[in-house]
Design an enzyme around this catalytic site. Structure first.
Site, short mmCIF file in Angstrom:
data_model
loop_
_atom_site.label_atom_id
_atom_site.label_comp_id
_atom_site.label_asym_id
_atom_site.label_seq_id
_atom_site.Cartn_x
_atom_site.Cartn_y
_atom_site.Cartn_z
N LYS A 27 7.32 3.22 -5.44
CA LYS A 27 8.59 3.53 -6.31
C LYS A 27 8.16 5.27 -6.39
CE LYS A 27 9.65 -0.86 -6.83
NZ LYS A 27 10.71 -2.31 -6.95
N GLU B 131 17.39 0.21 -4.37
CA GLU B 131 17.31 0.76 -5.29
C GLU B 131 18.43 1.85 -5.12
OE1 GLU B 131 13.30 0.80 -6.37
OE2 GLU B 131 13.45 -0.90 -6.97
N ASN C 289 4.82 0.06 -1.79
CA ASN C 289 5.79 0.97 -2.50
C ASN C 289 5.45 1.61 -3.55
OD1 ASN C 289 8.53 2.38 -3.00
ND2 ASN C 289 9.89 0.65 -3.00
N HIS D 283 16.00 1.38 1.22
CA HIS D 283 16.16 0.32 -0.30
C HIS D 283 16.98 0.01 -1.33
CE1 HIS D 283 13.76 -0.85 -3.95
NE2 HIS D 283 13.05 -1.38 -3.03
N GLY E 288 11.28 -7.35 -7.96
CA GLY E 288 10.25 -6.50 -10.04
C GLY E 288 10.93 -7.38 -11.00
N GLU F 148 14.11 -7.69 1.08
CA GLU F 148 13.82 -8.02 -0.01
C GLU F 148 15.36 -8.36 -1.01
OE1 GLU F 148 11.00 -4.98 -1.28
OE2 GLU F 148 12.85 -4.08 -1.02
N SER G 209 9.07 -9.47 -5.33
CA SER G 209 7.60 -9.16 -6.58
C SER G 209 7.11 -10.38 -5.40
CB SER G 209 8.51 -10.95 -7.48
OG SER G 209 8.99 -9.98 -8.67
C1 PEP Z 1 10.27 -2.75 -4.37
O1 PEP Z 1 10.88 -2.52 -4.52
O2 PEP Z 1 10.25 -3.02 -2.45
C2 PEP Z 1 9.58 -4.57 -4.09
C3 PEP Z 1 9.31 -5.67 -3.28
O3 PEP Z 1 9.31 -4.95 -5.59
P1 PEP Z 1 8.24 -5.14 -6.43
O4 PEP Z 1 6.96 -6.23 -5.52
O5 PEP Z 1 8.58 -4.67 -7.62
O6 PEP Z 1 9.50 -5.61 -6.61
#
Ligand code: PEP
Length: 251
Positions: A11, A97, A9, A95, A173, A167, A212
């Site tokens: 983003k 966010e 992703n 997601h 992040g 997630e 992450s």
């Molecule tokens: C995400 O935004 O779907 C995600 C997993 O981000 P990160 O790997 O940077 O934590």
């Protein structure tokens, strides 16, 4: 046997030049044969990614779609039918966010999930708890509520052609990752929730872990019985790191 999927992703990252560099790096990767790999660029760069990755075993997806499947009067949105027309295979829905910063609720997310499927795209439904919910011991209840909303709206059969990404919001992040054991517990609960309605659907659905994930942590996470790959944010912007994560899913 579920085939692992690793999806990147991107983003809201990238420029024409940086996307071109990233694609160049992805093209050079040695990817494992038994793993599905996808990248999800910002919509502006989807066509560039599809053209640049032609002939490479990397599918392209989008990060969101409109609630309406077909093109029409909905300013600023992109229809699932347009994503399919561009050559996308996957689309993220829900997601965190978007849930938290843009106020997307379960009703809107179910509509996007249905819109994606009606156009032949595979929705990747993102679920996960906030830090407060985690600390209050509500993780499984929150995730089950988010998945239950889609089951209620569309039926459990909708998950026969979908992917789920667990997630934890506190891991996205932040550099913090759920331990393989913590993640497995949630993935197992998700599969049990689906199995209570339809054992065949539950056994077949791929449940990705995201938050992450790095090359160093991927193999142990992907070694858990109910973790079928990863949704990768930050680390997917580095082709070599992303390639190493894909290879961990194939080992
Ligand atoms: C995400 O935004 O779907 C995600 C997993 O981000 P990160 O790997 O940077 O934590």
């Amino acid at each position: 046997m579920r085939r692992p999927l690793v999806a990147g992703n991107w983003k809201m990252h990238g420029t024409t030049a940086s996307v071109s560099e990233l694609i160049k790096g992805l093209r050079l990767l040695a990817l494992p044969g038994g793993v599905d790999v996808a990248v999800m660029p910002p919509c502006l760069y989807i066509s560039q990614a599809i053209a640049g990755l032609a002939g490479k075993n990397v599918a392209v997806g989008a990060q969101d779609c409109a609630v309406e499947p077909m093109q029409g009067a909905l300013t600023g949105e992109i229809a699932a039918s347009q994503l399919a027309d561009a050559g996308c295979r996957y689309v993220l829905v829900g997601h965190s966010e978007r849930r938290l910063l843009l106020g997307e609720g379960d009703g809107v997310i179910s509509r996007k999930f249905a819109a994606a499927q009606s156009c032949g795209l595979i929705p990747v439904l993102c679920v996960g708890e906030t830090r407060e919910q985690y600390e209050a011991g509500e993780t499984v209840a929150v995730v089950m509520r988010q998945i239950g909303a889609v089951i209620e709206a569309l039926g459990v059969g909708a998950f026969a052609k979908a992917v789920i990404a667990y997630e934890p919001v506190w891991a996205i992040g932040t550099g913090l990752t759920a331990t393989p054991k913590q993640a497995q517990q949630v993935h197992g609960a998700i599969r049990a929730q689906l199995a209570a309605e339809n054992a065949v659907v539950a056994e077949g659905v791929r449940i990705l872990y995201g938050g992450s994930v790095k090359a160093a942590s991927a193999a142990e996470l992907f070694g858990m019985p109910d973790i079928d790959g990863g949704l990768i944010g930050g680390a997917s912007l580095n082709a070599d790191e992303f390639g190493a994560i894909c290879r961990a899913a194939g080992s």
